[in-house]
Design an enzyme around this catalytic site. Sequence first.
Site: not given
Ligand code: GCO
Length: 440
Positions: A74, A298, A345, A163, A118, A296
Amino acid sequence: MSFRKDFAWGAATASYQIEGAWNEDGKAPSIWDVFCEQPGKIDDGENGTVACDHYHRYKEDVKLMAELGLNSYRFSIAWARIMPDGTGAVNEKGLNFYSMLVDELLKYNITPYVTLYHWDLPYALYLKGGWLNPESSAWFEEYTRAVAKKLGDRVKHFITFNEPSVFMGCGCFLGEHAPGLKLETRDLLHMGHNIHLAHGKAVKVLRELVPDAKVGITLATMPAIPATKADEKAAYDSYFSCTKNLFFWSDAYWADPIVFGKYPEKLLKECGDMFPTFTDDDMKLISQKIDFLGQNIYQGRYVGEWKRPAGTPHTEVGWDTFDTALEWGVKHFTKRYNLPIYITENGISCHDWVSLDGKVHDPNRIDFLHRYLRGLKNAAESGCDVMGYFQWSFMDNFEWAKGFNPRFGMVFCDYQTQKRIPKDSAFWYKDVIKTNGENL
Ligand code: GCO
């Protein structure tokens, strides 16, 4: 039953974070090029003018992707590279770069997933008001048309936006990302509606020019994890709540109009005439059928009786880890939106460096991915339609306002020499891919 046979195992990147070549072959500045020039905005005064120099090294990078077993990749397109003024003349040289990248990927049987936006808006369009300009959705449509015309014969997976919550929230509310604005709720509601319209127009163009394309959008999302079984409903409700205050962080603000054709009721009520006027046709445009949602993920957050245990594991950028974040993110999204899902992500920044033996040992990344992926597998096994997983990121890169300090890559990048070194976790991930996740 585990991951589907045609599961997309990949990694993700974004144009401004890796490409460099910021002013080559006719590329014009984006808002990120300009934002980085302002003193104090980026840690250590860094910028993405060179970054990983991927623009010149894409062949080497794609070869490495193949060696590491990725079947999907991607990446995003720099709008200002292919349309320096944002609209009008197309810069063939810029467009060719992506065309050659796609050919290179296909040569190794790596499926390209293209993100159209992006975050690197052409600066020329920022000068016209950026996403606040009512014309902005038409600009995006024009840009999408140029991309689809050139790449649509070979690219069959498109993500309209990456995002939107973050580029609005960090870029136009907190002022910590480009373009560095601090707007009021009323302005942001207008901006959000324009972005929704832009998404809709892009979907329409893609359906017209690439009828066999799969199209979706990627949201930054922080799943609400029930602390106990009894908290499941509360977690779901909390995940999709959307109120006037900080509405743009809410997933429901972005996904509800797209999937259901409606802005959240509560938000509309609370905002009253602050909300931009919109028509039924607007909502029809916004809610055209999409093929998947990208998440995405985390971090997560607990809902219910929960106190953070002292010493909870956290990553190099200070984010706590949540083993079941992918699992709950996917389960909640499936329950509400009932669409196929890609994890577009997921990853971790660790204190990576090159050891005396010349390798990069990253046991924490291996453990983190292992835990998160087990959660994703649980979601798949419980019946959610999980289509793929993209690790963030293929290689260490420019982490926005944090500069080059955080290292999120599967591959280490030495920014002085541009040498790439796959980290231990990259070989671990290769085995995961080989077994289609059976070894997790
Ligand atoms: C975001 C983006 C990425 C970042 C990643 C780590 O979520 O900010 O899609 O470009 O680099 O998430 O923070």
